[in-house]
Design a protein around this motif. Structure first.
Motif, PDB file in Angstrom:
ATOM      1  N   LEU A   6     -23.455 -42.619  38.661  1.00 34.39           N
ATOM      2  CA  LEU A   6     -22.062 -41.930  38.163  1.00 34.39           C
ATOM      3  C   LEU A   6     -22.260 -41.891  36.706  1.00 34.39           C
ATOM      4  O   LEU A   6     -22.877 -42.617  36.056  1.00 34.39           O
ATOM      5  CB  LEU A   6     -20.951 -43.194  38.321  1.00 34.39           C
ATOM      6  N   PRO A   7     -21.956 -40.823  36.171  1.00 36.41           N
ATOM      7  CA  PRO A   7     -22.032 -40.522  34.789  1.00 36.41           C
ATOM      8  C   PRO A   7     -21.147 -41.605  33.988  1.00 36.41           C
ATOM      9  O   PRO A   7     -20.307 -42.054  34.525  1.00 36.41           O
ATOM     10  CB  PRO A   7     -21.210 -39.223  34.664  1.00 36.41           C
ATOM     11  N   GLU A   8     -22.030 -41.925  32.804  1.00 35.39           N
ATOM     12  CA  GLU A   8     -21.318 -42.978  32.085  1.00 35.39           C
ATOM     13  C   GLU A   8     -19.879 -42.684  31.697  1.00 35.39           C
ATOM     14  O   GLU A   8     -19.231 -43.831  31.492  1.00 35.39           O
ATOM     15  CB  GLU A   8     -22.216 -43.316  30.827  1.00 35.39           C
ATOM     16  N   LYS A   9     -19.576 -41.572  31.476  1.00 30.86           N
ATOM     17  CA  LYS A   9     -18.356 -41.431  31.156  1.00 30.86           C
ATOM     18  C   LYS A   9     -17.133 -42.012  32.014  1.00 30.86           C
ATOM     19  O   LYS A   9     -16.040 -42.146  31.625  1.00 30.86           O
ATOM     20  CB  LYS A   9     -18.238 -39.694  31.045  1.00 30.86           C
ATOM     21  N   PHE A  10     -17.342 -42.116  33.130  1.00 33.11           N
ATOM     22  CA  PHE A  10     -16.447 -42.794  34.175  1.00 33.11           C
ATOM     23  C   PHE A  10     -15.699 -44.398  33.549  1.00 33.11           C
ATOM     24  O   PHE A  10     -14.844 -44.704  33.449  1.00 33.11           O
ATOM     25  CB  PHE A  10     -16.923 -42.982  35.284  1.00 33.11           C
ATOM     26  N   SER A  11     -17.004 -45.057  32.963  1.00 32.70           N
ATOM     27  CA  SER A  11     -16.725 -46.402  32.876  1.00 32.70           C
ATOM     28  C   SER A  11     -16.011 -46.488  31.568  1.00 32.70           C
ATOM     29  O   SER A  11     -14.966 -47.063  31.227  1.00 32.70           O
ATOM     30  CB  SER A  11     -17.925 -47.229  32.571  1.00 32.70           C
ATOM     31  N   GLU A  12     -16.534 -45.301  30.690  1.00 30.02           N
ATOM     32  CA  GLU A  12     -15.718 -45.222  29.341  1.00 30.02           C
ATOM     33  C   GLU A  12     -14.188 -44.975  29.664  1.00 30.02           C
ATOM     34  O   GLU A  12     -13.377 -45.518  28.947  1.00 30.02           O
ATOM     35  CB  GLU A  12     -16.394 -43.875  28.561  1.00 30.02           C
ATOM     36  N   TYR A  13     -13.939 -43.872  30.631  1.00 31.14           N
ATOM     37  CA  TYR A  13     -12.692 -43.603  30.722  1.00 31.14           C
ATOM     38  C   TYR A  13     -11.655 -44.434  31.463  1.00 31.14           C
ATOM     39  O   TYR A  13     -10.658 -44.777  31.346  1.00 31.14           O
ATOM     40  CB  TYR A  13     -12.674 -42.382  31.555  1.00 31.14           C
ATOM     41  N   ALA A  14     -12.530 -45.444  32.495  1.00 30.11           N
ATOM     42  CA  ALA A  14     -11.901 -46.406  33.251  1.00 30.11           C
ATOM     43  C   ALA A  14     -11.322 -47.549  32.220  1.00 30.11           C
ATOM     44  O   ALA A  14     -10.451 -48.264  32.521  1.00 30.11           O
ATOM     45  CB  ALA A  14     -12.715 -46.965  34.194  1.00 30.11           C
ATOM     46  N   GLU A  15     -12.001 -47.704  31.084  1.00 31.21           N
ATOM     47  CA  GLU A  15     -11.724 -48.712  30.248  1.00 31.21           C
ATOM     48  C   GLU A  15     -10.843 -48.208  29.083  1.00 31.21           C
ATOM     49  O   GLU A  15     -10.404 -48.859  27.931  1.00 31.21           O
ATOM     50  CB  GLU A  15     -12.896 -49.324  29.459  1.00 31.21           C
ATOM     51  N   ALA A  16     -10.591 -46.878  28.911  1.00 33.48           N
ATOM     52  CA  ALA A  16      -9.722 -46.260  27.916  1.00 33.48           C
ATOM     53  C   ALA A  16      -8.492 -46.681  27.526  1.00 33.48           C
ATOM     54  O   ALA A  16      -8.289 -46.764  26.387  1.00 33.48           O
ATOM     55  CB  ALA A  16      -9.685 -44.722  28.269  1.00 33.48           C
ATOM     56  N   ARG A  17      -7.579 -47.281  28.677  1.00 31.56           N
ATOM     57  CA  ARG A  17      -6.429 -47.732  28.286  1.00 31.56           C
ATOM     58  C   ARG A  17      -6.599 -49.061  27.355  1.00 31.56           C
ATOM     59  O   ARG A  17      -5.818 -49.171  26.408  1.00 31.56           O
ATOM     60  CB  ARG A  17      -5.572 -48.149  29.642  1.00 31.56           C
TER      61      ARG A  17
END
Ligand code: BJ8
Length: 382
Positions: A6-17
């Protein structure tokens, strides 16, 4: 399927809140204004055109339910208690930073909660019609757009031009299209993503404070998934589940775990954190741009509308598009409108020959085991 990288962006957005507080602080320090919102009926284009950032204040944590219950009846939906609990206990930096709170007259609980919220923060309530069928419904909602524009102009001490609104419509259409693209990757069979990650990623885009960047990132994530998708023909087939009903931000972990640890996969998120508001498209060249915005948001099939036929129309389409094996209808405790609608949705599923189950729950983990058992039995039976 081969393990999909999975692109790293996924974990970045999953933690965005969780990680967006500093961004919110930076927004404030740069002199920009923040509007706290609670509902997908909020016309984001007006806030964009006013140069304000919108951030969701919908409570998704059980931690503040007790704070909410100090002031509100216990017999109220957890989303409302959690949201108010955050505001009243000062535990939510987004509420703290918000210059303005925008609400809509949706369900009874929410609209009465906003009255109390208005004592803590400047709050503006848009009066949403309760039906889309009356010939004057669009008129009423368009009037509300005009009134809100005038209110915002007063608030920011600047006028909001039609041109700025049209630009905002183009931007939000692109945002919604990117969101759809990501959500609709799950039409692939087998579906490439877990429902939890997908939900958290989409939710995270509301805490990036940069719509343009979110659009780019969602499209990049979709490109990467598409290019790396190589399903394993030998892998056991998972049952494809559509989730509908109330917003699931506060229950998503236990719900998706109960589905995905028992042989299912959430392939379609129909509710407000998913496809429901993502398919709205507004004509930026419409002669009356505020009327076009009003018409776009009235497309949302929420149970606070009576009747709410748009939800059924969308469910029919999604069940077919996503090749769904079963439907799980999530009811937050004391949400009367969605609870009563289970009658219609169950009948609809019967007509579509689709197994259906409704799950009533709250934000606590008390029913985790029971939910797991019930959903395991449901998936087993599919
Ligand atoms: S458009 S779904 S975000 S109102 S708060 S109705 S769960 S009792 S959230 Fe909603 Fe807007 Fe509709 Fe979407 Fe029930 Fe709770 Fe009310 Fe709720």
């Amino acid at each position: 399927m081969d393990e999909l990288k999975l692109p790293e962006k996924f974990s970045e957005y999953a933690e965005a809140r969780r990680n967006g507080f500093l961004k919110a602080k930076a927004v404030k320090e740069s002199g920009q204004k923040l509007a706290g919102i609670f509902c997908t009926y909020t016309p984001l284009e007006l806030l964009d055109a006013a140069g304000m950032h919108a951030v969701s204040l919908c409570g998704t944590s059980n931690e503040t339910v007790a704070d909410g219950e100090t002031y509100l009846p216990k017999n109220l939906c957890p989303l409302i208690k959690s949201s108010y609990g955050f505001a009243v206990s000062d535990k939510c930096p987004y509420t703290y930073f918000a210059d303005l709170i925008v609400g809509e007259s949706t369900c009874d609980g929410k609209k009465k909660m906003y009255e109390l919220l208005g004592k803590l923060k400047q709050t503006y309530i848009l009066q949403l019609p309760q039906s889309v069928d009356r010939e004057y419904s669009l008129d009423v909602w368009t009037q509300e757009m005009r009134r809100f524009r005038a209110y915002l102009e007063e608030f920011i001490q600047e006028s909001i031009s039609d041109e700025a609104l049209r630009k905002a419509v183009v931007l939000r259409n692109r945002y919604r299209a990117a969101r759809c693209r990501l959500l609709e990757l799950q039409k692939l069979n087998p579906a490439p993503l877990s429902g939890l990650l997908l939900h958290k990623t989409i939710e995270g885009t509301q805490f990036s404070f940069n719509v343009e960047q979110s659009i780019t990132d969602m499209n990049t994530m979709a490109d990467q998934i598409e290019s790396e998708y190589r399903p394993d023909p030998q892998a056991p087939k998972k049952k494809r589940i559509l989730v509908t009903g109330c917003p699931i931000g506060g229950v998503v972990e236990k719900l998706v775990a109960a589905i995905e640890e028992n042989g299912g996969q959430v392939v379609c998120l129909e509710n407000c954190g998913g496809i429901k508001p993502s398919r709205i498209r507004i004509d930026p060249d419409a002669p009356d741009i505020l009327e076009a915005i009003a018409a776009g948001y009235l497309e949302i099939g929420c149970s606070i509308m009576s009747p709410n036929l748009r939800r059924e129309t969308m469910l029919r389409q999604l069940a077919e598009e996503f090749q769904v094996d079963g439907v799980v209808d999530v009811i937050l405790q004391a949400c009367h409108t969605y609870n009563i609608e289970t009658y219609n949705i169950r009948n609809l599923c019967r007509e579509l020959d689709l197994p259906y189950m409704s799950v009533e729950t709250d934000y606590s983990v008390a029913d985790k085991g029971q939910m797991n058992t019930r959903l395991a039995a449901f998936i087993e039976m599919l």
